[in-house]
Design a protein around this motif. Structure first.
Motif, PDB file in Angstrom:
ATOM      1  N   ILE A 176       0.945  -1.328  -0.024  1.00  0.00           N
ATOM      2  CA  ILE A 176       0.003   0.174   0.098  1.00  0.00           C
ATOM      3  C   ILE A 176       0.683   1.131  -0.026  1.00  0.00           C
ATOM      4  O   ILE A 176       1.896   1.434   0.619  1.00  0.00           O
ATOM      5  N   VAL A 177       0.558   2.263  -1.029  1.00  0.00           N
ATOM      6  CA  VAL A 177       1.134   3.491  -0.770  1.00  0.00           C
ATOM      7  C   VAL A 177       0.115   4.675  -0.611  1.00  0.00           C
ATOM      8  O   VAL A 177      -0.815   4.530  -1.423  1.00  0.00           O
ATOM      9  N   HIS A 178       0.375   5.283   0.095  1.00  0.00           N
ATOM     10  CA  HIS A 178      -0.563   6.530   0.659  1.00  0.00           C
ATOM     11  C   HIS A 178      -0.138   7.844   0.015  1.00  0.00           C
ATOM     12  O   HIS A 178       0.950   8.104   0.222  1.00  0.00           O
ATOM     13  N   HIS A 179      -1.069   8.313  -0.877  1.00  0.00           N
ATOM     14  CA  HIS A 179      -0.441   9.697  -1.693  1.00  0.00           C
ATOM     15  C   HIS A 179      -1.392  10.707  -0.904  1.00  0.00           C
ATOM     16  O   HIS A 179      -1.406  11.904  -1.561  1.00  0.00           O
ATOM     17  N   SER A 185      -7.509  12.298   0.892  1.00  0.00           N
ATOM     18  CA  SER A 185      -7.342  10.943   1.077  1.00  0.00           C
ATOM     19  C   SER A 185      -7.219  10.220  -0.286  1.00  0.00           C
ATOM     20  O   SER A 185      -7.700  10.671  -1.278  1.00  0.00           O
ATOM     21  N   CYS A 186      -6.147   9.458  -0.224  1.00  0.00           N
ATOM     22  CA  CYS A 186      -5.876   8.849  -1.666  1.00  0.00           C
ATOM     23  C   CYS A 186      -4.816   7.592  -1.448  1.00  0.00           C
ATOM     24  O   CYS A 186      -3.578   7.907  -0.792  1.00  0.00           O
ATOM     25  N   HIS A 187      -5.299   6.307  -1.492  1.00  0.00           N
ATOM     26  CA  HIS A 187      -4.375   5.089  -1.107  1.00  0.00           C
ATOM     27  C   HIS A 187      -4.390   4.403  -2.150  1.00  0.00           C
ATOM     28  O   HIS A 187      -5.422   4.020  -2.930  1.00  0.00           O
ATOM     29  N   GLN A 188      -3.505   3.705  -2.603  1.00  0.00           N
ATOM     30  CA  GLN A 188      -2.901   2.785  -3.797  1.00  0.00           C
ATOM     31  C   GLN A 188      -2.583   1.446  -3.252  1.00  0.00           C
ATOM     32  O   GLN A 188      -1.671   1.433  -2.257  1.00  0.00           O
ATOM     33  N   LEU A 189      -3.349   0.580  -3.569  1.00  0.00           N
ATOM     34  CA  LEU A 189      -3.340  -0.833  -3.206  1.00  0.00           C
ATOM     35  C   LEU A 189      -2.651  -1.455  -4.393  1.00  0.00           C
ATOM     36  O   LEU A 189      -3.408  -1.748  -5.417  1.00  0.00           O
ATOM     37  N   GLN A 190      -1.443  -1.908  -4.503  1.00  0.00           N
ATOM     38  CA  GLN A 190      -0.667  -2.613  -5.380  1.00  0.00           C
ATOM     39  C   GLN A 190      -0.993  -4.263  -5.280  1.00  0.00           C
ATOM     40  O   GLN A 190      -0.534  -4.607  -4.131  1.00  0.00           O
ATOM     41  N   MET A 191      -1.538  -4.790  -6.083  1.00  0.00           N
ATOM     42  CA  MET A 191      -2.102  -6.027  -5.907  1.00  0.00           C
ATOM     43  C   MET A 191      -1.012  -6.955  -6.367  1.00  0.00           C
ATOM     44  O   MET A 191      -0.875  -8.123  -6.028  1.00  0.00           O
ATOM     45  N   LEU A 217      -5.256  -0.744  -7.312  1.00  0.00           N
ATOM     46  CA  LEU A 217      -6.559  -0.265  -7.162  1.00  0.00           C
ATOM     47  C   LEU A 217      -6.347   1.102  -6.284  1.00  0.00           C
ATOM     48  O   LEU A 217      -5.558   1.037  -5.367  1.00  0.00           O
ATOM     49  N   LEU A 218      -6.981   2.097  -6.788  1.00  0.00           N
ATOM     50  CA  LEU A 218      -7.019   3.459  -6.082  1.00  0.00           C
ATOM     51  C   LEU A 218      -8.079   3.572  -4.904  1.00  0.00           C
ATOM     52  O   LEU A 218      -9.299   3.579  -5.691  1.00  0.00           O
ATOM     53  N   ILE A 219      -7.907   3.848  -3.934  1.00  0.00           N
ATOM     54  CA  ILE A 219      -9.052   4.148  -2.948  1.00  0.00           C
ATOM     55  C   ILE A 219      -9.070   5.664  -2.649  1.00  0.00           C
ATOM     56  O   ILE A 219      -8.183   6.022  -2.067  1.00  0.00           O
ATOM     57  N   GLU A 257     -13.800  -3.677   1.321  1.00  0.00           N
ATOM     58  CA  GLU A 257     -13.133  -4.906   1.506  1.00  0.00           C
ATOM     59  C   GLU A 257     -12.612  -5.366   0.209  1.00  0.00           C
ATOM     60  O   GLU A 257     -13.412  -5.382  -0.768  1.00  0.00           O
ATOM     61  N   VAL A 258     -11.451  -5.682   0.323  1.00  0.00           N
ATOM     62  CA  VAL A 258     -10.806  -6.275  -0.960  1.00  0.00           C
ATOM     63  C   VAL A 258     -10.416  -7.455  -0.784  1.00  0.00           C
ATOM     64  O   VAL A 258      -9.492  -7.892   0.294  1.00  0.00           O
ATOM     65  N   ASP A 259     -10.792  -8.531  -1.494  1.00  0.00           N
ATOM     66  CA  ASP A 259     -10.254  -9.804  -1.255  1.00  0.00           C
ATOM     67  C   ASP A 259      -9.162 -10.118  -2.428  1.00  0.00           C
ATOM     68  O   ASP A 259      -9.607 -10.099  -3.460  1.00  0.00           O
ATOM     69  N   LEU A 260      -8.081 -10.576  -1.883  1.00  0.00           N
ATOM     70  CA  LEU A 260      -7.094 -10.917  -3.023  1.00  0.00           C
ATOM     71  C   LEU A 260      -6.886 -12.319  -3.012  1.00  0.00           C
ATOM     72  O   LEU A 260      -6.399 -13.040  -1.709  1.00  0.00           O
ATOM     73  N   GLN A 261      -6.640 -13.254  -4.109  1.00  0.00           N
ATOM     74  CA  GLN A 261      -6.158 -14.691  -3.990  1.00  0.00           C
ATOM     75  C   GLN A 261      -5.146 -14.838  -4.969  1.00  0.00           C
ATOM     76  O   GLN A 261      -5.363 -14.438  -6.258  1.00  0.00           O
TER      77      GLN A 261
END
Length: 491
Positions: free
Chosen positions: A6-9, A18-24, A30-32, A166-170
């Motif tokens: 996770i990177v917080h922008h 608020s801006c958060h990047q989930l690198q999967m 995904l940008l939140i 909620e983000v589910d990653l497999q």
């Protein structure tokens, strides 16, 4: 590199942007949220600084943007994100899908152009990008041999349409599974209109806000009683209560509470009149005229949002729907007046300044850095008949924070380079912040069946973040889980 990461922008040095990047994985992110910075996080004047508007991170691999809710500090940079070349969908809840175009139209007019043709083209683009997701249902985002990713929105209780994600990653090749939860902004329990958020079932990694991570709110009954006392002062002192409020969320909660107070007081006064009529010799005490107290909503944008709130009453809580069933209109009652044109606004400022008619004025913006509230404050701050009531967070560096801090000390505030002495009474009722307090934030985590191993604390002042982090470590220690928790405060 190990995924997910996770990177917080934004929302790491304060409560906005608020801006958060989930690198999967290597290819998918995904940008939140993608919000504006406000207050001292941008400039001393409390305006969004030009250097903070541009998208200063790579968009490579970002497949979608999820908007947790439509407050400007969570979605205000979307126009700049599109201008930077973002091509993905904008995922949000069904109520947010109705509200987001209104917010972004306003943001576009303020930041880009008021040309109607450009505005219409821009709104068409926005509406093409929006994907409305029902609450509680999983949505497949990525499905490849290397990565399966799904998201689900749950009600956050902050404003209409607000959600935590909620983000589910497999990862099929390794068999690894992760659930990441982004809280967005969580609502306070027992807030008007919307049901309180329920804790997720589980999280491996949690990104949580901490706006009020170091304090507790008043309970609803207590804050409603304090609100009523301020109104009594306005009525008895022939003054105006000025409430700087954000257009969506707090404004609608306030209207709901004001309708309830006026309804109850009107019933009491009616009962007293009947009692005096049945007892001719009883004394006739002078009653405050609650029935005719004007509630002035002086914000065209807030009026539009209030209309959407009324339209989407299926998302209200049981108490609010019960009022509707009894024939009451908590967001469209008789005392409520609205003003749209700028000319009508100026006329109202002059009328309330020059007459002794008590009134309640709700006007934007919430931190007093711009908008119609500024004209009211310039005209009325110097008169002790009036009251200023803060019901939301005032970011450092904003005029609202200055009034809140220096008003009780007979201080002053500056608008447009001119000094205005503060003689009006200044009040703060934190319970109408629409944010969960420390207890609510902790309950969101401890209410999970499976507690997270990593909690990333964002969206708060430094002490609020540290206090929440300490409280979480104590709660985990009570269960002997202190070694399983990693608290991260990004910088």
């Amino acid at each position: 590199m190990r995924y997910p990461s996770i990177v917080h922008h934004g929302a790491v040095t304060g409560v906005t942007g608020s801006c958060h990047q989930l690198q999967m994985d290597d290819e998918h992110a995904l940008l939140i949220d993608c919000g504006l910075f406000q207050g001292a996080e941008t400039s001393p004047e409390g305006r969004a600084g030009a250097g903070k508007l541009a998208i200063d991170f790579s968009l490579d691999g970002i497949k979608a943007l999820v908007a947790t809710h439509v407050h400007i500090d969570h979605v205000g940079r979307i126009p700049y994100l599109l201008a930077a070349g973002f091509k993905g969908p904008i995922l949000c809840s069904e109520p947010s899908a109705k509200l987001l175009p209104i917010v972004l139209e306003d943001a576009f007019k303020l930041g880009f152009s008021r040309d109607q043709k450009q505005v219409e083209r821009y709104l068409k683009l926005i509406e093409q990008r929006i994907v409305a997701l029902p609450y509680k249902q999983w949505f497949t985002l990525i499905d490849t041999p290397q990565l399966n990713a799904g998201i689900r929105l749950q009600r956050a209780g902050h404003i209409l349409g607000s959600a935590y994600v909620e983000v589910d990653l497999q990862y099929p090749e390794t068999g690894e599974k992760k659930r990441i939860v982004f809280s967005g902004d969580l609502g306070a329990p027992h807030a008007p209109i919307l049901p309180a958020p329920k804790a997720p079932y589980k999280a491996d990694i949690l990104v949580i806000e901490s706006t009020y991570g170091d304090r507790l709110h008043e309970d609803r009954r207590s804050r409603r009683a304090r609100l009523e006392k301020v109104l009594e002062h306005a009525l008895s002192n022939q003054g105006t209560v000025l409430i700087p409020a954000f257009s969506i969320g707090r404004t609608q909660e306030l209207l709901y509470e004001l309708e309830g107070i006026i309804h109850r007081r009107a019933l009491k006064e009616s009962a007293k009149v009947q009692s005096r009529t049945s007892k001719p010799n009883s004394s006739k005490a002078t009653a405050l005229d609650w029935t005719n107290l004007p509630i002035i909503l002086d914000s065209p944008l807030a009026s539009r949002f209030t209309s959407v709130y009324r339209e989407l009453d299926q998302f209200w809580d049981a108490e609010a729907r019960a009022r509707l069933a009894k024939g009451r209109n908590p967001l469209a009652f008789r005392n409520l007046l609205t003003g749209d044109s700028h000319q009508a606004h100026l006329a109202m400022v002059n009328r309330l300044t020059q007459t002794a008619q008590p009134a309640i004025v709700i006007a934007g913006n919430g931190m007093c850095s711009s908008g119609r509230i500024v004209n009211y404050l310039k005209a009325m701050l110097g008169d002790e008949r009036h009251d200023v009531l803060f019901v939301g967070y005032q970011a450092e560096g904003t005029p609202g924070r200055q009034i809140q801090r220096f008003g009780p000390r007979s201080g002053y505030v500056e608008f447009d380079g001119q000094r205005y002495d503060i003689r009006a009474q200044v009040h703060t009722i934190g319970g109408y912040s629409a944010h969960a307090d420390q207890a609510g934030l902790v309950r969101f985590i401890t209410g999970m069946r499976k507690w997270p191993s990593e909690v990333r604390v964002v969206h708060g002042e430094p002490e609020a973040k540290r206090a929440l982090g300490r409280m979480l470590q104590d709660k985990f220690a009570e269960r002997g889980l202190q070694r399983q928790l990693r608290v991260v405060i990004p910088i």
